[in-house]
Design an enzyme around this catalytic site. Structure first.
Site, mmCIF file in Angstrom:
data_model
loop_
_atom_site.group_PDB
_atom_site.id
_atom_site.type_symbol
_atom_site.label_atom_id
_atom_site.label_comp_id
_atom_site.label_asym_id
_atom_site.label_seq_id
_atom_site.Cartn_x
_atom_site.Cartn_y
_atom_site.Cartn_z
ATOM 1 C CD1 TRP A 71 -50.631 38.592 8.944
ATOM 2 C CD2 TRP A 71 -51.218 40.880 8.466
ATOM 3 N NE1 TRP A 71 -50.861 38.828 7.681
ATOM 4 C CE2 TRP A 71 -50.936 40.102 7.222
ATOM 5 C CE3 TRP A 71 -51.376 41.914 8.512
ATOM 6 C CZ2 TRP A 71 -51.439 40.518 6.204
ATOM 7 C CZ3 TRP A 71 -51.813 42.578 7.083
ATOM 8 C CH2 TRP A 71 -51.897 41.595 6.208
ATOM 9 C CG ASN A 72 -52.522 37.468 15.437
ATOM 10 O OD1 ASN A 72 -52.653 36.008 15.195
ATOM 11 N ND2 ASN A 72 -51.738 38.107 16.155
ATOM 12 C CG HIS A 83 -65.253 48.633 27.776
ATOM 13 N ND1 HIS A 83 -65.139 47.556 28.781
ATOM 14 C CD2 HIS A 83 -66.186 49.235 27.810
ATOM 15 C CE1 HIS A 83 -66.427 47.635 29.349
ATOM 16 N NE2 HIS A 83 -67.041 48.504 28.563
ATOM 17 C CG ASP A 85 -69.077 52.419 29.101
ATOM 18 O OD1 ASP A 85 -68.602 51.697 28.372
ATOM 19 O OD2 ASP A 85 -69.901 51.967 30.146
ATOM 20 C CG HIS A 89 -72.937 52.319 26.339
ATOM 21 N ND1 HIS A 89 -73.337 51.122 25.898
ATOM 22 C CD2 HIS A 89 -72.591 51.815 27.524
ATOM 23 C CE1 HIS A 89 -73.373 50.234 26.623
ATOM 24 N NE2 HIS A 89 -72.660 50.271 27.549
ATOM 25 C CG HIS A 218 -74.044 52.374 32.542
ATOM 26 N ND1 HIS A 218 -73.583 51.839 33.512
ATOM 27 C CD2 HIS A 218 -73.323 52.197 31.474
ATOM 28 C CE1 HIS A 218 -72.669 50.910 33.042
ATOM 29 N NE2 HIS A 218 -72.343 51.204 31.841
HETATM 30 MN MN LIG Z 1 -69.241 49.557 28.904
#
Ligand SMILES: [Mn+2]
Ligand SMILES: [Mn+2]
Lengths: 270, 270
Positions: A71-72, A83, A85, A89, A218
């Site tokens: 494992w890590n 990812h 948002d 954010h 955004h």
């Molecule tokens: Mn982002």
């Protein structure tokens, strides 16, 4: 007997979904870039706070540190790799209800996807901005964008495997495609979309700080409580309409976003 | 016209799913614990490599570090919080094909869920081991566990909000419920399940190292290429059968597991 236009029961839909996944009639497409230390993270001017790159550290590998297991541990930013948002954010979404990844209504993590193909335009212009005319052209060919859908900008940017080419900085800044201000406003105000997704490193174009307002995707999306997806890949494998996006972020307390696995359900013939 | 037993087209299934989510006919249940620094992580003997707890560090909050935006960096283990175990996590699965989170076939991240209620037994015995008799009792009431399904052990352990009570260590070690060896073998060999999920901190019981083989759920599930889910919550909101689990881990290169958002689709009346 039911006619094909009658609503199906939830039980029949869910068992139909399971059966269609097993038979391959519905396929699952992975829209996620692999999280590796080599994947580029968003880079801001040096006086600003920075997003961590992905780092990984082995805990054990069937050895004296853990004889039976591997494992890590890892570290990264909420905005590292493919990812999500959340509205919190951005300052425009800071005071909205349910604006962080742990409080967003979970049914929003499964929604239809409309894919607008801008790959030819981006091939000619790294700074290409998606326009209202592009959206209208899409709708003429594939039907109106339904309320509550993701709009994904296909640019084939994810095919840039060299991190420098993916970031695409020069002395004037970063050059990556994104949506124009009017296109963003149209999607939020006229089409009531759930969010906007991009293959590039941000939902806004690399030169988005020069638009009015700066970073319009955004600003308007998060200000209206909508979401973003970045660093998507394999958008060329999706149909323009009819796919369903599955994008559940990590449940980080007050999280502004998170790396996640993004999947799409599509018909086998798509 | 179609009869209710004919297969539906993929397009009709996907649009039916979207419509049923919008109407509330299908609900989405969040089976995830919130990632916070206070959530307990698995603790091994001190001579072993350790899993990091969840740690978070603010990058900016609409301030001089980033005037228009709020975001965080974070660190954790692949096995921190509600998380997925891949076959490579265990030595028995080390040489299997597609054994890490980045290479598992993505259609496996959407699968039916069977929920076996052991909450009354666990109420009486923190070390309760799910038995083959429990599985047979479940099947007599709710039907045979289908091939390729998740089996989730409902213990109501997730309701323990105090980290010490959740970990439940005493001088003899950790005391948390899990499956017995024969139950694991039955699920893998007789029912061909996709994986096993638990509300406790591991798929194996806290005293699992004393079973033969030690940690039988890890040993047999991962040795057969099956998966694990831990630190699940809200299993009491799921029907015993008919729900569909969505559990896509992060695409960590060679990852042995990952924190993730686990969702379930259920009929509104469930
Ligand atoms: Mn982002
Ligand atoms: Mn684990």
């Amino acid at each position: 007997m039911t006619t094909s236009t009658e609503p199906m029961s939830a039980a029949r839909l869910l068992s139909g979904l399971v059966g269609a996944l097993a038979s391959g009639q519905i396929r699952v497409i992975d829209l996620t870039q692999t999280l590796t230390p080599g994947f580029p993270q968003i880079a801001l001017p040096p006086e600003m706070g920075q997003c961590w790159p992905f780092r990984i550290e082995e805990v054990s590998r069937y050895d004296e540190r853990g004889p039976g297991w591997y494992w890590n541990n890892f570290s990264c930013g909420e905005h590292t790799g493919t990812h999500f948002d959340a509205p919190i954010h951005w300052i425009s979404g800071r005071d909205l209800p349910n604006n962080s990844v742990d409080t967003i209504a979970v049914q929003h993590f499964i929604a239809p996807a409309c894919v607008i193909d801008c790959s030819a335009e981006v091939q000619r212009d790294d700074d290409y901005l998606l326009s209202v005319a592009d959206i209208e052209r899409y709708e003429a060919a594939h039907g109106r964008i339904p309320k509550g859908a993701w709009v994904l900008m296909r640019s084939d940017w994810s095919k840039r495997r060299d991190p420098q080419a993916y970031q695409n900085f020069d002395q004037t800044g970063q050059h990556t495609p994104g949506p124009g201000t009017e296109a963003v406003r149209f999607l939020v105000e006229q089409r009531d979309v759930l969010g906007f997704g991009s293959e590039a490193i941000g939902t806004d174009a690399g030169q988005g700080q020069h638009l009015r307002p700066p970073y319009p995707c955004h600003y308007y999306m998060h200000g209206a409580g909508r979401y973003g997806l970045q660093c998507l890949s394999n958008l060329d494998l999706l149909p323009p309409a009819g796919g369903v996006l599955i994008c559940p972020p990590l449940k980080i307390e007050k999280g502004s976003g998170s790396p996640l696995r993004v999947l799409a359900l599509v018909g086998a013939s798509a």
